[in-house]
Design a protein around this motif. Structure first.
Motif, short mmCIF file in Angstrom:
data_model
loop_
_atom_site.label_atom_id
_atom_site.label_comp_id
_atom_site.label_asym_id
_atom_site.label_seq_id
_atom_site.Cartn_x
_atom_site.Cartn_y
_atom_site.Cartn_z
N GLY A 269 0.82 -0.92 0.54
CA GLY A 269 -0.39 -0.26 0.30
C GLY A 269 0.59 1.49 0.24
N ASP A 270 0.51 2.36 -0.11
CA ASP A 270 1.10 4.07 -0.53
C ASP A 270 0.35 4.45 0.89
OD1 ASP A 270 2.10 5.70 -1.62
OD2 ASP A 270 1.42 6.21 -3.22
N PHE A 271 1.18 4.18 1.95
CA PHE A 271 1.02 4.97 3.49
C PHE A 271 2.14 5.47 3.57
CE2 PHE A 271 -1.77 1.66 2.81
CZ PHE A 271 -3.22 2.06 3.83
N PRO A 272 2.35 6.63 4.28
CA PRO A 272 3.70 7.62 4.50
C PRO A 272 4.36 6.31 5.91
CG PRO A 272 1.49 9.00 5.46
CD PRO A 272 1.23 7.56 4.62
N ASP A 273 5.42 6.70 5.65
CA ASP A 273 6.17 5.93 6.54
C ASP A 273 6.01 5.71 8.52
OD1 ASP A 273 7.49 4.43 3.92
OD2 ASP A 273 8.88 5.27 3.99
N GLU A 274 5.76 7.11 8.75
CA GLU A 274 6.09 7.75 9.35
C GLU A 274 4.33 7.54 10.92
OE1 GLU A 274 4.77 11.20 7.01
OE2 GLU A 274 6.64 9.69 7.31
N LYS A 275 2.86 6.90 9.95
CA LYS A 275 1.96 6.69 10.22
C LYS A 275 1.38 5.63 9.17
CE LYS A 275 1.05 11.23 12.11
NZ LYS A 275 -0.15 12.75 12.16
N TYR A 276 2.43 4.18 9.69
CA TYR A 276 2.14 3.01 8.19
C TYR A 276 0.89 2.62 8.54
CZ TYR A 276 2.51 -0.35 5.76
OH TYR A 276 1.90 -1.83 4.59
N ALA A 277 1.03 2.27 10.59
CA ALA A 277 0.03 1.24 10.96
C ALA A 277 -1.29 2.17 10.35
CB ALA A 277 0.74 0.89 12.15
N ASP A 278 -1.34 3.79 10.61
CA ASP A 278 -2.79 4.37 10.82
C ASP A 278 -3.40 3.71 9.69
OD1 ASP A 278 -1.31 5.31 12.62
OD2 ASP A 278 -1.50 7.69 12.61
N GLY A 279 -3.20 2.98 8.54
CA GLY A 279 -3.92 2.27 7.84
C GLY A 279 -4.71 1.39 8.33
N PHE A 280 -4.45 0.74 8.51
CA PHE A 280 -4.64 -0.68 9.18
C PHE A 280 -5.61 -0.22 10.50
CE2 PHE A 280 -5.26 -3.66 12.46
CZ PHE A 280 -5.79 -4.37 12.31
N LEU A 281 -5.22 0.72 11.94
CA LEU A 281 -5.88 1.10 12.78
C LEU A 281 -8.21 1.72 12.51
CD1 LEU A 281 -3.03 2.28 14.97
CD2 LEU A 281 -4.52 0.03 15.51
N LEU A 282 -7.11 2.94 11.14
CA LEU A 282 -8.56 3.42 11.01
C LEU A 282 -9.54 2.88 10.68
CD1 LEU A 282 -6.35 6.97 9.93
CD2 LEU A 282 -7.87 6.61 11.73
N ALA A 283 -8.51 1.75 9.48
CA ALA A 283 -9.64 0.99 8.68
C ALA A 283 -11.03 0.38 10.05
CB ALA A 283 -9.69 0.45 7.69
N ALA A 284 -9.99 -0.36 11.03
CA ALA A 284 -10.37 -1.44 12.07
C ALA A 284 -11.33 -0.35 12.41
CB ALA A 284 -9.12 -2.03 12.44
N ARG A 285 -11.32 0.45 13.26
CA ARG A 285 -12.16 1.44 14.40
C ARG A 285 -13.50 1.46 12.98
NH1 ARG A 285 -6.68 4.92 15.62
NH2 ARG A 285 -5.55 3.25 17.90
N GLU A 286 -12.96 2.06 11.76
CA GLU A 286 -14.40 2.69 11.61
C GLU A 286 -14.93 1.53 11.22
OE1 GLU A 286 -14.56 3.00 6.60
OE2 GLU A 286 -13.65 4.83 7.43
N LEU A 287 -14.34 0.46 11.56
CA LEU A 287 -15.57 -0.75 10.71
C LEU A 287 -16.17 -1.15 11.98
CD1 LEU A 287 -14.50 -3.68 8.76
CD2 LEU A 287 -15.70 -4.52 11.64
#
Length: 298
Positions: A269-287
């Motif tokens: 995926g194309d996520f910024p290195d400094e906040k890379y894990a946020d891609g998963f965390l935001l998707a999981a929290r939203e769900l």
């Protein structure tokens, strides 16, 4: 419990189906790694409400193997674990005494999953030593289930121990590389890697460091079809006939550096290195939050 909104699954256990019957929950397939093994494109995954994929490669993999799953079930979220992986300390050719991680997968229980390079491991490690590399050898823990594989691991370890006595290079293997260090620690301590068809390849892409893949049981051309990550790898032929040349590229000119960056985005995926894990965390929290709102409405 009444407050539970979602369930996340990391392996293909048969008992998963009992919880999937709880239709008031949202069921999400995560997997426990991202590789080209059959476990990562199992048709059974269609039973889940959503499939979290690290990158587009995780979605395309199903279609490439004839597994039809509706596009709306997929969401690209990255691989949060790789946030622990640090980038290369420099261009590989400028590193005087490089450290190479050799991380073969396990032999697998079936013929279609037997992609491990351990039987060729001693020859690979001896060539790395001839190129002046320090070696971290991390065997997959499942290989200890098989006496023949365990003997191969011990033979490679003996080669490393003997070289350490002569060269003074601090090679690591056994408990030092498998228990005292996490796989991310091994990634970070290395400058390059040799592996096979394994989830470590996808994760290693995050480092930007060069890697080689052994084309076990197939031609390099077939490996490119079966495992698109190989386009960013220095591919070792099954008979190791190009082993010296691959080591020269892996530890020298490194002509695939640009291709690795493109492949990294495709797989992770194309996520910024400094906040890379946020891609998963935001998707999981939203769900999860959406599920809780639905439960509250009921």
């Amino acid at each position: 419990p009444a407050t539970m909104a979602a369930a996340f699954y990391v392996n293909n256990a048969a008992r998963n189906t009992h919880l999937v019957e709880r239709r008031e929950l949202t069921h999400v397939w995560l997997n426990h790694g991202d590789s080209e093994k059959p476990a990562c494109f199992n048709p059974v995954h269609a039973i889940y409400d959503m499939i979290f994929a690290a990158g587009q490669a995780g979605i395309d993999r199903y279609a490439r193997h004839g597994v039809s799953i509706p596009a709306q079930k997929f969401k690209i979220v990255g691989r949060p674990q790789v946030e622990l992986i640090t980038p290369a300390r420099g261009t590989i050719g400028t590193i005087e005494k490089p450290t190479v991680l050799y991380a073969p997968t396990w032999q697998g229980p079936f013929a279609d999953s037997r992609v491990y390079s351990l039987p060729a491991g001693r020859q690979i490690v001896e060539q790395l030593l001839a190129h002046g590399a320090r070696v971290i050898f991390r065997a997959h823990p499942f290989n200890y289930r098989y006496p023949d594989a365990q003997k191969m691991i011990e033979d490679i370890g003996a080669v490393l121990d003997a070289d350490r006595e002569v060269s003074g290079r601090e090679h690591l293997w056994g408990s030092a590389a498998e228990q005292e260090m996490s796989v991310e620690d091994c990634f970070n301590a290395s400058d390059a890697m040799v592996s096979d068809v394994s989830a470590v390849v996808s994760d290693y892409l995050h480092s930007g460091k060069p890697f080689a893949m052994v084309s076990v049981g197939r031609t390099p051309e077939q490996l490119l079809l079966d495992a698109p990550a190989a386009r960013a790898a220095y591919v070792l032929r099954d008979d190791l006939s190009n082993l010296a040349d691959v080591c020269n590229d892996l530890l020298g000119a490194d002509p695939l550096a640009a291709v690795r960056n493109e492949t990294k985005i495709y797989y992770l995926g194309d996520f910024p290195d400094e906040k890379y894990a946020d891609g998963f965390l935001l998707a999981a929290r939203e769900l999860i939050d959406a599920g809780r709102r639905t439960t509250a409405d009921v």
